[in-house]
Design a protein around this motif. Structure first.
Motif, PDB file in Angstrom:
ATOM      1  N   PHE A 115     -11.289  15.496 -37.478  1.00  0.00           N
ATOM      2  CA  PHE A 115     -12.308  14.959 -36.578  1.00  0.00           C
ATOM      3  C   PHE A 115     -13.503  15.908 -36.497  1.00  0.00           C
ATOM      4  O   PHE A 115     -14.654  15.490 -36.607  1.00  0.00           O
ATOM      5  N   HIS A 116     -13.239  17.198 -36.319  1.00  0.00           N
ATOM      6  CA  HIS A 116     -14.329  18.153 -36.156  1.00  0.00           C
ATOM      7  C   HIS A 116     -15.014  18.478 -37.487  1.00  0.00           C
ATOM      8  O   HIS A 116     -16.167  18.900 -37.491  1.00  0.00           O
ATOM      9  N   LEU A 117     -14.315  18.267 -38.594  1.00  0.00           N
ATOM     10  CA  LEU A 117     -14.979  18.377 -39.899  1.00  0.00           C
ATOM     11  C   LEU A 117     -15.981  17.242 -40.099  1.00  0.00           C
ATOM     12  O   LEU A 117     -17.063  17.441 -40.659  1.00  0.00           O
ATOM     13  N   ASP A 118     -15.603  16.042 -39.620  1.00  0.00           N
ATOM     14  CA  ASP A 118     -16.439  14.865 -39.838  1.00  0.00           C
ATOM     15  C   ASP A 118     -17.473  14.646 -38.737  1.00  0.00           C
ATOM     16  O   ASP A 118     -18.440  13.890 -38.933  1.00  0.00           O
ATOM     17  N   ALA A 119     -17.270  15.275 -37.570  1.00  0.00           N
ATOM     18  CA  ALA A 119     -18.133  15.017 -36.417  1.00  0.00           C
ATOM     19  C   ALA A 119     -19.575  15.446 -36.701  1.00  0.00           C
ATOM     20  O   ALA A 119     -19.832  16.352 -37.502  1.00  0.00           O
TER      21      ALA A 119
ATOM     22  N   GLY B  39     -23.747  13.140 -28.214  1.00  0.00           N
ATOM     23  CA  GLY B  39     -24.510  12.239 -29.069  1.00  0.00           C
ATOM     24  C   GLY B  39     -23.722  11.670 -30.231  1.00  0.00           C
ATOM     25  O   GLY B  39     -24.225  10.814 -30.966  1.00  0.00           O
ATOM     26  N   ASP B  40     -22.476  12.123 -30.420  1.00  0.00           N
ATOM     27  CA  ASP B  40     -21.645  11.615 -31.523  1.00  0.00           C
ATOM     28  C   ASP B  40     -20.735  10.511 -30.982  1.00  0.00           C
ATOM     29  O   ASP B  40     -19.820  10.784 -30.205  1.00  0.00           O
TER      30      ASP B  40
ATOM     31  N   ASP C  29     -27.925  20.426 -32.957  1.00  0.00           N
ATOM     32  CA  ASP C  29     -28.459  21.238 -31.872  1.00  0.00           C
ATOM     33  C   ASP C  29     -29.544  20.460 -31.126  1.00  0.00           C
ATOM     34  O   ASP C  29     -29.792  19.275 -31.414  1.00  0.00           O
ATOM     35  N   LYS C  30     -30.212  21.113 -30.169  1.00  0.00           N
ATOM     36  CA  LYS C  30     -31.193  20.423 -29.334  1.00  0.00           C
ATOM     37  C   LYS C  30     -32.415  19.964 -30.125  1.00  0.00           C
ATOM     38  O   LYS C  30     -33.171  19.099 -29.666  1.00  0.00           O
ATOM     39  N   ASN C  31     -32.598  20.520 -31.312  1.00  0.00           N
ATOM     40  CA  ASN C  31     -33.720  20.122 -32.163  1.00  0.00           C
ATOM     41  C   ASN C  31     -33.340  19.051 -33.186  1.00  0.00           C
ATOM     42  O   ASN C  31     -34.142  18.684 -34.035  1.00  0.00           O
ATOM     43  N   GLY C  32     -32.079  18.606 -33.119  1.00  0.00           N
ATOM     44  CA  GLY C  32     -31.624  17.589 -34.051  1.00  0.00           C
ATOM     45  C   GLY C  32     -31.206  18.119 -35.401  1.00  0.00           C
ATOM     46  O   GLY C  32     -30.971  17.343 -36.333  1.00  0.00           O
ATOM     47  N   LEU C  33     -31.086  19.456 -35.518  1.00  0.00           N
ATOM     48  CA  LEU C  33     -30.669  20.071 -36.773  1.00  0.00           C
ATOM     49  C   LEU C  33     -29.166  20.332 -36.750  1.00  0.00           C
ATOM     50  O   LEU C  33     -28.556  20.407 -35.680  1.00  0.00           O
TER      51      LEU C  33
END
Length: 352
Positions: free
Chosen positions: A90-94, A129-130, A98-102
């Motif tokens: 899950f965490h590999l695919d999530a 946001g995920d 960051d706050k800048n969308g990067l």
């Protein structure tokens, strides 16, 4: 000295003494830009020695003319649990941003470290946001193969009448261990950042009395110490304990090296056993290799010991790529089957 504590001075030191690398492929694509980075590998060794010579006296334990016990590293490799592997995937695919969308690669790697150590940790959450990644960010099964391997080691150590210190970079991994040890009736102390310095000092002093085979006037009531790396890696000496289990790795080389040296002392009586427990198919393997590389680099600077082979500095993005590759070749164990083994293992711990 002679570099002041400022960002500009740190940059000047790094430029002077660290190896720089250029990415020619990116430069060709960007045409007018230069892609350059500094690595932790050291150049200008003799110039650095001239800088250090007036202010540093380097003496290793073996240089004191005293016999010192052997320190042996026994790497234990444990497979992933089935539910643990689902959390790790899950965490590999999530989608970590960051706050800048990067891409927030650092946060994602931190989540993978936690999943390798304790997939039930409350620190594991769905990234903000995920909403598309399938699965759950954490599991409900605490008894994973890594902890099962730790308990088996503890049984062997207690059967030998010896003490053990278990170091972890995460407090919640120690909490899971503590709950199982309490269930088995194994006396232990838990010393991490949540314990006040006064209470830590008192429990550490009791642990220092050593096991019955030490033959001292007082015997420690604690055969097992659960220790947080951040608060117990320095300032303590447990010369009558000769076993260390490394449960969850830290990014910092010095923390784990100092943690091991709480037990490997000039006055240690018995050979020291170090048991790093590596979760196969996880980021643990790369962290273990990285710590060894940092140790080699430190010895090169301070002792003049040249590396037998070159090591490439790995960026966060490359580290995440390695984590994906490691996970693809994993094997898993059903945690429910491990739970069936817990009752006899609990009895063994209690008897030991």
């Amino acid at each position: 000295f002679p570099y002041p504590d400022s960002a500009a001075a740190r940059e000047a030191f790094a430029t002077e003494f660290l190896i720089s690398e250029r990415n020619l492929t990116k430069e060709q694509k960007a045409k007018n830009s230069r892609f350059k980075k500094l690595t932790p590998q050291v150049c200008n060794i003799h110039r650095l020695w001239k800088l250090f010579a007036p202010v540093i006296l380097r003496r290793r334990k073996k240089d004191f003319g005293e016999d010192i016990v052997t320190k042996t590293r026994h790497v234990v490799r444990a497979p992933m649990g089935a539910e643990q592997a689902a959390v790790y995937k899950f965490h590999l695919d999530a989608n970590y941003l960051d706050k800048n969308g990067l891409p927030a690669i650092g946060a994602q790697l931190q989540a993978l470290r936690i999943a390798a150590a304790n997939p039930c940790s409350l620190l594991l959450k769905r990234p903000e946001g995920d909403g598309k990644t399938k699965g759950d960010p954490r599991s409900n099964c605490t008894h994973i193969p890594k902890l099962h391997a730790a308990f088996k080691l503890i049984v062997q150590i207690l059967q030998r009448g010896e003490q053990v210190v278990i170091f972890s970079a995460f407090n919640d991994s120690l909490d899971v261990l503590q709950a199982r040890l309490q269930e088995a009736g194994v006396k232990h102390c838990l010393l991490d950042g949540r314990t006040s310095p006064k209470k830590r000092a008192h429990a550490a002093a009791l642990f220092k009395h050593g096991p019955p085979k030490a033959g001292g006037k007082a015997v420690s009531p604690y055969p097992v110490m659960l220790a947080g790396v951040e608060c117990m890696a320095e300032g303590h000496s447990f010369h009558l304990c000769n076993n260390v289990i490394l449960l969850a790795y830290s990014w910092a080389y010095d923390k784990f090296e100092q943690a091991i040296n709480r037990v490997h002392r000039l006055n240690s009586r018995w050979d020291v056993n170090v048991y790093p427990i590596i979760c196969d198919g996880s980021i643990d393997r790369r962290l273990e290799a990285g710590i060894q590389e940092k140790g080699d680099a430190a010895e090169l600077v301070l002792d003049g010991k040249l590396l037998a082979e070159n090591h490439d500095e790995v960026s966060l993005a490359e580290l995440l790529s390695v984590a994906r590759a490691e996970f693809n070749g994993k094997t898993v164990v059903d945690e429910k089957e491990l739970e069936k083994d817990w009752p006899p293992l609990r009895l063994q711990l209690g008897r030991a």
